[in-house]
Scaffold this motif. Structure first.
Motif, PDB file in Angstrom:
ATOM      1  N   UNK A   6       0.836  -1.208   0.000  1.00 40.87           N
ATOM      2  CA  UNK A   6       0.000   0.000   0.000  1.00 40.87           C
ATOM      3  C   UNK A   6       0.871   1.259   0.000  1.00 40.87           C
ATOM      4  N   UNK A   7       1.902   1.261   0.823  1.00 41.02           N
ATOM      5  CA  UNK A   7       2.718   2.470   0.965  1.00 41.02           C
ATOM      6  C   UNK A   7       3.706   2.662  -0.193  1.00 41.02           C
ATOM      7  N   UNK A   8       4.389   1.593  -0.570  1.00 43.86           N
ATOM      8  CA  UNK A   8       5.450   1.738  -1.581  1.00 43.86           C
ATOM      9  C   UNK A   8       4.958   1.621  -3.013  1.00 43.86           C
ATOM     10  N   UNK A   9       3.837   0.962  -3.203  1.00 41.95           N
ATOM     11  CA  UNK A   9       3.370   0.734  -4.581  1.00 41.95           C
ATOM     12  C   UNK A   9       1.938   1.213  -4.792  1.00 41.95           C
ATOM     13  N   UNK A  10       1.452   2.034  -3.894  1.00 40.30           N
ATOM     14  CA  UNK A  10       0.065   2.551  -3.962  1.00 40.30           C
ATOM     15  C   UNK A  10      -0.943   1.416  -4.161  1.00 40.30           C
ATOM     16  N   UNK A  11      -0.640   0.268  -3.580  1.00 40.70           N
ATOM     17  CA  UNK A  11      -1.567  -0.858  -3.634  1.00 40.70           C
ATOM     18  C   UNK A  11      -1.545  -1.628  -4.943  1.00 40.70           C
ATOM     19  N   UNK A  12      -0.664  -1.230  -5.867  1.00 41.75           N
ATOM     20  CA  UNK A  12      -0.632  -1.896  -7.171  1.00 41.75           C
ATOM     21  C   UNK A  12      -0.088  -3.332  -7.062  1.00 41.75           C
ATOM     22  N   UNK A  13      -0.651  -4.236  -7.877  1.00 41.28           N
ATOM     23  CA  UNK A  13      -0.221  -5.639  -7.829  1.00 41.28           C
ATOM     24  C   UNK A  13       1.125  -5.840  -8.509  1.00 41.28           C
ATOM     25  N   UNK A  14       1.474  -4.925  -9.440  1.00 41.22           N
ATOM     26  CA  UNK A  14       2.757  -5.068 -10.129  1.00 41.22           C
ATOM     27  C   UNK A  14       3.574  -3.793 -10.031  1.00 41.22           C
ATOM     28  N   UNK A  15       4.873  -3.950 -10.156  1.00 43.72           N
ATOM     29  CA  UNK A  15       5.783  -2.805 -10.127  1.00 43.72           C
ATOM     30  C   UNK A  15       6.823  -2.974 -11.215  1.00 43.72           C
ATOM     31  N   UNK A  16       7.463  -1.871 -11.605  1.00 39.66           N
ATOM     32  CA  UNK A  16       8.425  -1.917 -12.700  1.00 39.66           C
ATOM     33  C   UNK A  16       9.850  -2.146 -12.190  1.00 39.66           C
ATOM     34  N   UNK A  17      10.528  -3.120 -12.766  1.00 41.76           N
ATOM     35  CA  UNK A  17      11.951  -3.314 -12.456  1.00 41.76           C
ATOM     36  C   UNK A  17      12.680  -3.399 -13.800  1.00 41.76           C
ATOM     37  N   UNK A  18      13.393  -2.359 -14.122  1.00 36.75           N
ATOM     38  CA  UNK A  18      14.131  -2.291 -15.395  1.00 36.75           C
ATOM     39  C   UNK A  18      13.259  -2.720 -16.580  1.00 36.75           C
ATOM     40  N   UNK A  19      12.021  -2.237 -16.595  1.00 36.18           N
ATOM     41  CA  UNK A  19      11.150  -2.541 -17.728  1.00 36.18           C
ATOM     42  C   UNK A  19      10.353  -3.819 -17.583  1.00 36.18           C
TER      43      UNK A  19
END
Ligand code: ATP
Ligand code: MG
Length: 258
Positions: A6-19
């Motif tokens: 919730x805090x670091x990814x605004x609750x998103x299920x996925x995040x970007x790592x070098x594309x």
């Protein structure tokens, strides 16, 4: 972990790592300094020390669905790779595969395709953007997974993987749903059993551990997943009974992961 996402990814299920679009539950990638990742490092240390360092193929399983097997297996594989071990995360859950999605590899061929002869195994194809980490997804869902996983071909394939990797972390379905993990335990050096704070019922846990131990599985540790490490003593007290479960593990240890 819920709070971290919730805090670091605004609750998103996925995040970007070098594309690459990776699951935000991969705390070991996105939050290497967090207490969550530290818990996986602790687990790594304990596995390295178990069986005199002979625990190289680890089966991760649990009693029921959704208790955190895949999240645990994936984060554990990442911290092994980060420590310089040539590591394979193998998705042996051929029914409800999860690993491919976590690593942004949806649609990739995998274990079932190799065993069915639809594709050839290639180390190059399972490399990830993370140093030392290789991920073999489960491939096309397989109705006859128990047959596939008890085949000679599978055993031979695992023998080949053992030659190629220092550490293999194997994800699996729940023990109460199918016989697959019981079968997989026989080719593993150790079993890591995942429970989920407040969800796993003690009777189910006992039943599952009994079924594993009845076939001689080497349960090397239990994980209490979803245990909020940042909460005060009161919370720890609330789950004190979970510690009793450690008696089911030969080494008698229990690790808490947030
Ligand atoms: N510690 C945790 N905190 C918050 N969410 C979690 C945690 N562990 C797992 N989850 C979430 O719970 C869901 C189930 O986790 P996961 O897929 O790892 O369980 P599983 O035991 O592999 O499930 P299945 O039996 O379906 O294979 C996922 O959405 C995952 O992101
Ligand atoms: Mg899973």
């Amino acid at each position: 972990m819920r709070r971290m996402i919730a805090e670091d990814h605004k609750g998103s299920a996925t995040g970007d790592l070098d594309g690459l679009q990776l699951s935000t539950s991969l705390a070991s990638v996105f939050n290497p300094l967090s207490t969550i990742t530290e818990a996986y490092r602790q687990l790594r240390a304990r596995l390295l020390l178990s069986n005199g360092g002979g625990t190289r193929l680890v089966l991760v399983t649990s009693a029921s669905m959704g208790e955190g097997k895949s999240v645990t297996a994936a984060n554990l594989a990442i911290v092994f790779a980060q420590a310089g071990h040539r590591t394979l995360l193998l998705d042996a859950d051929l029914r409800r595969p999860k690993v491919a999605t976590m690593f942004g590899m949806n649609g990739a061929s995998g274990l079932s395709d190799i065993l069915a002869g639809r594709t050839e195994y290639s180390t190059d194809r399972i490399r990830t953007g993370i140093d030392n980490l290789y991920v073999l997804p489960s491939g096309e869902p397989e109705a006859y997974s128990a047959e596939m996983l008890s085949s000679k071909k599978f055993r031979q394939f695992v023998a080949l993987l053992r030659e190629e990797f220092e550490v293999i972390i194997m994800d699996s379905p729940p023990t109460r749903a199918v016989a697959d993990p019981i079968m997989l335990s026989s080719i593993s050096d150790g079993v890591l059993f995942v429970t989920r704070a407040g969800i796993t019922k003690e009777t189910e846990l006992k039943e599952s551990l009994d079924s594993l131990q009845s076939v001689g599985a080497n349960v090397v540790g239990l994980v209490l997943n979803g245990f909020d490490l940042s909460m005060a003593y009161g919370y720890r007290y609330k789950y004190k009974d979970y510690r009793e479960y450690s008696q089911y593990s030969r080494k008698g240890y229990y690790t808490y992961t947030d």
